[in-house]
Design a protein around this motif. Structure first.
Motif, PDB file in Angstrom:
ATOM      1  N   UNK A  88       1.317   4.818   3.724  1.00  0.00           N
ATOM      2  CA  UNK A  88       2.564   4.316   4.297  1.00  0.00           C
ATOM      3  C   UNK A  88       3.565   3.954   3.207  1.00  0.00           C
ATOM      4  N   UNK A  89       3.059   3.350   2.125  1.00  0.00           N
ATOM      5  CA  UNK A  89       3.936   2.990   1.015  1.00  0.00           C
ATOM      6  C   UNK A  89       4.523   4.232   0.361  1.00  0.00           C
ATOM      7  N   UNK A  90       3.692   5.252   0.179  1.00  0.00           N
ATOM      8  CA  UNK A  90       4.168   6.491  -0.426  1.00  0.00           C
ATOM      9  C   UNK A  90       5.215   7.164   0.459  1.00  0.00           C
ATOM     10  N   UNK A  91       5.001   7.110   1.770  1.00  0.00           N
ATOM     11  CA  UNK A  91       5.976   7.677   2.690  1.00  0.00           C
ATOM     12  C   UNK A  91       7.292   6.933   2.625  1.00  0.00           C
ATOM     13  N   UNK A  92       7.193   5.595   2.476  1.00  0.00           N
ATOM     14  CA  UNK A  92       8.407   4.792   2.351  1.00  0.00           C
ATOM     15  C   UNK A  92       9.163   5.136   1.081  1.00  0.00           C
ATOM     16  N   UNK A  93       8.424   5.294  -0.020  1.00  0.00           N
ATOM     17  CA  UNK A  93       9.069   5.631  -1.294  1.00  0.00           C
ATOM     18  C   UNK A  93       9.702   7.008  -1.253  1.00  0.00           C
ATOM     19  N   UNK A  94       9.113   7.911  -0.489  1.00  0.00           N
ATOM     20  CA  UNK A  94       9.636   9.284  -0.390  1.00  0.00           C
ATOM     21  C   UNK A  94      10.750   9.408   0.635  1.00  0.00           C
ATOM     22  N   UNK A 105     -18.655  -2.354   4.899  1.00  0.00           N
ATOM     23  CA  UNK A 105     -17.437  -3.172   4.898  1.00  0.00           C
ATOM     24  C   UNK A 105     -16.480  -2.721   3.813  1.00  0.00           C
ATOM     25  N   UNK A 106     -17.013  -2.306   2.698  1.00  0.00           N
ATOM     26  CA  UNK A 106     -16.159  -1.823   1.617  1.00  0.00           C
ATOM     27  C   UNK A 106     -15.451  -0.527   2.011  1.00  0.00           C
ATOM     28  N   UNK A 107     -16.159   0.355   2.718  1.00  0.00           N
ATOM     29  CA  UNK A 107     -15.539   1.613   3.157  1.00  0.00           C
ATOM     30  C   UNK A 107     -14.394   1.346   4.121  1.00  0.00           C
ATOM     31  N   UNK A 108     -14.615   0.418   5.047  1.00  0.00           N
ATOM     32  CA  UNK A 108     -13.555   0.079   5.995  1.00  0.00           C
ATOM     33  C   UNK A 108     -12.360  -0.517   5.269  1.00  0.00           C
ATOM     34  N   UNK A 109     -12.624  -1.373   4.299  1.00  0.00           N
ATOM     35  CA  UNK A 109     -11.535  -1.975   3.533  1.00  0.00           C
ATOM     36  C   UNK A 109     -10.784  -0.915   2.734  1.00  0.00           C
ATOM     37  N   UNK A 110     -11.533   0.023   2.129  1.00  0.00           N
ATOM     38  CA  UNK A 110     -10.891   1.086   1.348  1.00  0.00           C
ATOM     39  C   UNK A 110     -10.078   2.007   2.248  1.00  0.00           C
ATOM     40  N   UNK A 111     -10.589   2.278   3.484  1.00  0.00           N
ATOM     41  CA  UNK A 111      -9.834   3.107   4.425  1.00  0.00           C
ATOM     42  C   UNK A 111      -8.534   2.414   4.818  1.00  0.00           C
ATOM     43  N   UNK A 112      -8.615   1.114   5.050  1.00  0.00           N
ATOM     44  CA  UNK A 112      -7.407   0.358   5.377  1.00  0.00           C
ATOM     45  C   UNK A 112      -6.425   0.374   4.209  1.00  0.00           C
ATOM     46  N   UNK A 113      -6.945   0.216   3.003  1.00  0.00           N
ATOM     47  CA  UNK A 113      -6.085   0.266   1.820  1.00  0.00           C
ATOM     48  C   UNK A 113      -5.432   1.639   1.676  1.00  0.00           C
ATOM     49  N   UNK A 114      -6.191   2.694   2.013  1.00  0.00           N
ATOM     50  CA  UNK A 114      -5.663   4.048   1.915  1.00  0.00           C
ATOM     51  C   UNK A 114      -4.500   4.246   2.879  1.00  0.00           C
ATOM     52  N   UNK A 115      -4.624   3.692   4.082  1.00  0.00           N
ATOM     53  CA  UNK A 115      -3.534   3.798   5.047  1.00  0.00           C
ATOM     54  C   UNK A 115      -2.295   3.071   4.548  1.00  0.00           C
ATOM     55  N   UNK A 116      -2.502   1.919   3.951  1.00  0.00           N
ATOM     56  CA  UNK A 116      -1.374   1.178   3.397  1.00  0.00           C
ATOM     57  C   UNK A 116      -0.719   1.969   2.267  1.00  0.00           C
ATOM     58  N   UNK A 117      -1.549   2.582   1.416  1.00  0.00           N
ATOM     59  CA  UNK A 117      -1.016   3.390   0.315  1.00  0.00           C
ATOM     60  C   UNK A 117      -0.216   4.576   0.840  1.00  0.00           C
TER      61      UNK A 117
END
Length: 516
Positions: free
Chosen positions: A438-444, A424-436
């Motif tokens: 997307x956020x980085x793409x938005x900032x760029x 469950x932690x891996x899935x949560x971290x993968x989801x967090x990574x996708x959000x990160x």
């Protein structure tokens, strides 16, 4: 006849009861009515020793006649807790006991270095008497119980005032301030009684799983000896095992600075949601004689809290129980890892402590009934299993890294299914990574590219169209040229005579030379 200072004579050879005299003075000299001083002392949980009562009530008189800082008389709670702690056998800690405790805690720190990556605290181990434990922890008890204590004190005062007969109200005269403070005084004495009783059960500063004394590491030698009674185990083994538990608690709370506030905050959040069943207090007040305070004490011992919990309180309770279980489970796992090969009695002591923490002692039950708080880790075993699995999967450093931030802590779901935590932690971290990402793409500015992408596509389409048109034109031109060539090559096909090849035979209109 020699007069007894504790029972002063009124000249009629009949000694006066000091408690009765004190209450009479509080009532403006109007007398006690039907109030039995002995019953009042019993209801407040006070000792029967007349000498101690005389000393105590000389101070109570001043406290009751002056308004307290809030609904609860905390000064009275403090004094009563000290007296209850000292009422039994509470000898001062000897130099030999202090040395034994200090050596045990130092050795415990060395053993813990082998089973955790969290550094040692550097705290000096201390040996406390029960009274010292009260002094060191009362401030935290006040913080944890104040929301509930204030509600109960106000309810008590209101119920006592409402149910008091009119003749007694008029008898009170100018002592209205005492009526207002009486509920807080009675509850303060009850709370002090409960805390003083707890001082006879706890073996260390963190025995209940909560850091009651900040930046402290201490054992209570008298209670450690009491804990070992009937276990038939070496006294030194018992002291060392409990020292390892205390040192593990201290190391966790010192090296994880946010944890103490997180845990105390969870307790406060739950306590704020506890509701007092005032109708129960009022009902009992109607059924009993208001001049008999024992009825109020009985109501408090039975609990005066609403049995139903709101959704918000259920959530707060789940958070609290999970936090307590995670702390106790981590300490349990580390203590076992540090002692299993060094103390032959480690397994027996571990099971004894587990059962003791799960059930609680008499004083802990009394305290729970009084303020509505149960500070017991119900899911200690599940939490210990989770920490053991994390060590097997991630190693010692990876297990302890979970304490780096509150968001990393396991949840109640993880305690129910410890083996599924990592997935469950891996899935949560993968989801967090996708959000990160997307956020980085938005900032760029990456999300501004669709317009450019359309332009590129349009250009491609234009290019394709242009190419098609070009190819079509070329094809058309090529076809026309081909047709002309065919016409030139096969003139007979049109039914005309072939032209003369001699340019001189052609006229000007044919592009030839003009005829002479």
């Amino acid at each position: 006849m020699t007069s007894n200072p504790l029972n002063p004579s009124n000249g009629d050879e009949e000694p006066k009861d000091p408690l009765a005299e004190m209450l009479k003075n509080l009532m403006g000299g109007q007398g006690m009515g039907n109030i039995d001083p002995a019953e009042l002392a019993k209801a407040a949980g006070l000792p029967d020793d007349p000498n101690l009562l005389a000393q105590m009530f000389s101070q109570v008189q001043a406290m009751m006649s002056a308004p307290s800082e809030g609904p609860v008389n905390w000064q009275l709670a403090h004094e009563n807790a000290r007296r209850v702690a000292a009422s039994g056998s509470d000898p001062s800690v000897t130099a030999h006991q202090s040395r034994e405790v200090d050596e045990a805690l130092r050795l415990a720190e060395l053993w813990l270095d082998q089973v955790t990556g969290l550094p040692a605290t550097g705290l000096i181990g201390r040996a406390w008497s029960r009274a010292e434990w009260v002094e060191e922890t009362l401030g935290t008890w006040k913080r944890l119980t104040e929301p509930v204590a204030n509600s109960i004190a106000n309810a008590l005062s209101a119920a006592m005032t409402e149910q008091m007969p009119e003749e007694m109200k008029s008898m009170m005269g100018g002592a209205s301030s005492m009526i207002q403070n009486m509920g807080g005084a009675i509850f303060g004495m009850q709370l002090g009684q409960a805390i003083g009783a707890l001082s006879a059960e706890v073996v260390s500063s963190t025995d209940i799983g909560v850091p009651l004394a900040d930046l402290e590491m201490a054992l209570l030698p008298a209670n450690v000896a009491k804990f070992g009674e009937g276990l038939s185990l070496p006294e030194n083994d018992i002291r060392l095992f409990l020292a390892v538990r205390e040192a593990a608690h201290a190391r966790l709370f010192v090296q994880v600075p946010w944890l103490r506030g997180h845990l105390l905050g969870a307790i406060e959040a739950y306590a704020r949601g506890i509701h007092i069943d005032t109708s129960k207090i009022e009902e009992l007040a109607r059924e009993i004689d208001p001049s008999n305070p024992e009825g109020i004490q009985e109501a408090l011992s039975q609990g005066v809290f609403m049995p139903q919990r709101t959704p918000a309180q259920e959530q707060a309770l789940e958070k609290l129980e999970t936090a307590l279980a995670l702390v106790e489970g981590w300490v349990d796992e580390l203590t076992w890892g540090a002692t299993e090969k060094l103390l032959p009695s480690a397994a027996a002591l571990r099971e004894t402590v587990r059962r003791r923490r799960a059930t609680g002692g008499p004083a802990e039950h009394a305290f729970s009934s009084l303020v509505g708080l149960e500070l017991r880790p119900r899911r200690l075993r599940e939490a210990a299993t989770l920490w053991a699995l994390l060590k097997a999967e991630r190693g010692m450093e990876g297990r302890d890294a979970v304490w780096h931030h509150p968001d990393l802590l396991p949840t109640a779901e993880d305690l129910e299914d410890p083996q599924g935590f990592s997935e469950r932690r891996k899935l949560a971290e993968a989801s967090d990574s996708e959000v990160d990402d997307a956020l980085q793409k938005l900032l760029n500015g990456g999300f501004d590219e669709p317009a450019g992408t359309d332009t590129t596509d349009t250009g491609g389409e234009a290019k394709s169209e242009g190419t098609a048109e070009s190819e079509g034109d070329a094809k058309s031109e090529g076809t026309a040229d081909s047709a002309k060539s065919d016409d030139a090559a096969e003139p007979g096909a049109s039914g005309q005579e072939p032209a003369d090849d001699d340019p001189e035979d052609r006229g000007p209109e044919d592009g030839g030379k003009p005829k002479a």
